[in-house]
Design a protein around this motif. Sequence first.
Motif, PDB file in Angstrom:
ATOM      1  N   THR A  67       0.818  -1.220   0.000  1.00  0.00           N
ATOM      2  CA  THR A  67       0.000   0.000   0.000  1.00  0.00           C
ATOM      3  C   THR A  67       0.848   1.265   0.000  1.00  0.00           C
ATOM      4  N   ARG A  68       2.112   1.162   0.417  1.00  0.00           N
ATOM      5  CA  ARG A  68       2.956   2.356   0.529  1.00  0.00           C
ATOM      6  C   ARG A  68       3.759   2.637  -0.731  1.00  0.00           C
ATOM      7  N   LEU A  69       3.975   1.662  -1.570  1.00  0.00           N
ATOM      8  CA  LEU A  69       4.836   1.839  -2.735  1.00  0.00           C
ATOM      9  C   LEU A  69       4.058   2.466  -3.880  1.00  0.00           C
ATOM     10  N   SER A  70       4.471   3.645  -4.312  1.00  0.00           N
ATOM     11  CA  SER A  70       3.858   4.308  -5.439  1.00  0.00           C
ATOM     12  C   SER A  70       4.536   3.844  -6.724  1.00  0.00           C
ATOM     13  N   LEU A 196      -5.023  -2.476  -4.072  1.00  0.00           N
ATOM     14  CA  LEU A 196      -5.939  -1.695  -3.250  1.00  0.00           C
ATOM     15  C   LEU A 196      -5.394  -0.322  -2.882  1.00  0.00           C
ATOM     16  N   ARG A 197      -4.139  -0.062  -3.238  1.00  0.00           N
ATOM     17  CA  ARG A 197      -3.507   1.199  -2.847  1.00  0.00           C
ATOM     18  C   ARG A 197      -4.296   2.409  -3.335  1.00  0.00           C
ATOM     19  N   ARG A 198      -4.869   2.305  -4.515  1.00  0.00           N
ATOM     20  CA  ARG A 198      -5.604   3.424  -5.104  1.00  0.00           C
ATOM     21  C   ARG A 198      -6.727   3.911  -4.193  1.00  0.00           C
ATOM     22  N   TRP A 199      -7.328   2.984  -3.451  1.00  0.00           N
ATOM     23  CA  TRP A 199      -8.483   3.342  -2.617  1.00  0.00           C
ATOM     24  C   TRP A 199      -8.113   3.559  -1.158  1.00  0.00           C
ATOM     25  N   PRO A 202      -4.981   7.011   0.954  1.00  0.00           N
ATOM     26  CA  PRO A 202      -5.270   8.154   1.827  1.00  0.00           C
ATOM     27  C   PRO A 202      -5.540   7.735   3.276  1.00  0.00           C
ATOM     28  N   TRP A 203      -6.239   6.618   3.440  1.00  0.00           N
ATOM     29  CA  TRP A 203      -6.536   6.145   4.798  1.00  0.00           C
ATOM     30  C   TRP A 203      -5.254   5.736   5.517  1.00  0.00           C
ATOM     31  N   THR A 204      -4.357   5.007   4.831  1.00  0.00           N
ATOM     32  CA  THR A 204      -3.100   4.600   5.467  1.00  0.00           C
ATOM     33  C   THR A 204      -2.227   5.800   5.793  1.00  0.00           C
ATOM     34  N   ALA A 205      -2.291   6.857   4.946  1.00  0.00           N
ATOM     35  CA  ALA A 205      -1.509   8.061   5.228  1.00  0.00           C
ATOM     36  C   ALA A 205      -2.012   8.758   6.489  1.00  0.00           C
ATOM     37  N   ARG A 206      -3.343   8.771   6.673  1.00  0.00           N
ATOM     38  CA  ARG A 206      -3.906   9.429   7.866  1.00  0.00           C
ATOM     39  C   ARG A 206      -3.613   8.651   9.136  1.00  0.00           C
ATOM     40  N   HIS A 207      -3.463   7.339   9.026  1.00  0.00           N
ATOM     41  CA  HIS A 207      -3.266   6.495  10.206  1.00  0.00           C
ATOM     42  C   HIS A 207      -1.858   5.904  10.225  1.00  0.00           C
ATOM     43  N   ARG A 208      -0.911   6.691   9.760  1.00  0.00           N
ATOM     44  CA  ARG A 208       0.456   6.185   9.644  1.00  0.00           C
ATOM     45  C   ARG A 208       1.036   5.777  10.997  1.00  0.00           C
ATOM     46  N   SER A 209       0.777   6.547  12.041  1.00  0.00           N
ATOM     47  CA  SER A 209       1.344   6.232  13.350  1.00  0.00           C
ATOM     48  C   SER A 209       0.788   4.927  13.890  1.00  0.00           C
TER      49      SER A 209
END
Length: 353
Positions: A67-70, A196-199, A202-209
């Motif tokens: 999910t993190r790899l662009s 699933l990264r496309r969807w 943003p959620w994983t970025a907000r909950h990175r910690s």
Amino acid sequence: MPRPKTPIRPNTPLRLLRSRLRIDPFIASLLGTVLVAALLPARGAAAPVVSDAATAGVAVLFFLYGTRLSAREAWNGLKQWRLHTTVLAVTFVLFPLLGTAAHLLVPSVLPPELYQGLLFLTLLPSTVQSSIAFTSIARGNTAAAVCSATFSSLFGILLTPLLAAALLHTRGGISPGTVLEIAEQLLLPFAAGQVLRRWIAPWTARHRSVLSLVDRGSILLVVYSAFGAAVVGGMWATLSLPRLAALLAVESALLALVLTVTLLGGRRLGFDRGDLIAIVFCGSKKSLASGVPMAAVLFPGAAAGLMVLPLMLFHQLQLMVCAVLARRWAAQAPAVEAPAIEAGRPNEALARA
């Protein structure tokens, strides 16, 4: 009335030494997990439950990696192909060659069990977070470090099991069917994360910690499972303080040699200062976050504990040495804008990679 100024504490040699030798909180957690596994390993009916939980933790780890790899950023990074090829050559050619040559130290310096762990260490991909962080601290080419470390991690999912099958000789061996099974356990969750990264990005970025705690918790669970199985299998009959000291000395020599080769070789190849720093930091490190779950998949049972031990020692060693190098290069850099990461505290949030 003006407030009195707080006196600035001088950077005495003792304070600098403490700063450089400070153990990262995650490393302290790893050591605590090893202690718990040594005193209270999972036995009987609890052992398969812990093993299954560790397997699930590996799947979660590689799903989150996906999910993190662009893919777009990775594709754009291909423009600096000479730099990335150099890092990959150091990671997956030079390191394995040195690991194979270290067989000359068996059994006079290293017992076969610890040598297997040392060889496995040399087959792993580079770190991601700490390679990028140290390159930023030293004011190197951070963008190149991001792409190069990412490529190394991605290639490692395929290359590390293949190299392990070719070079490691464990009980029962690593058959081609086992390699395919390993690739499925690692690649399928990673591919699912990419799809699933496309969807969910943003959620994983907000909950990175929070996800960082999940990452670290999964690694700690795998370490507990591996070391607990090793303790039940009689690991302490194999280890001793002189053997651990010998292992640390061999790993110190290995790291010093690779740092020297990457530095001198990069200069010989004509890389500028920024690229050279990225090559040194991306090429000299090995990933704990990838290595622990891979060891749990490649070497189930008691063998995984001994395979992970050299990696844990090397991980802390590379953090301390590279922190010193990054500070020194930052001090020698031309007067430019300060890096995004605070140079005075490089060990925090770096140990996960």
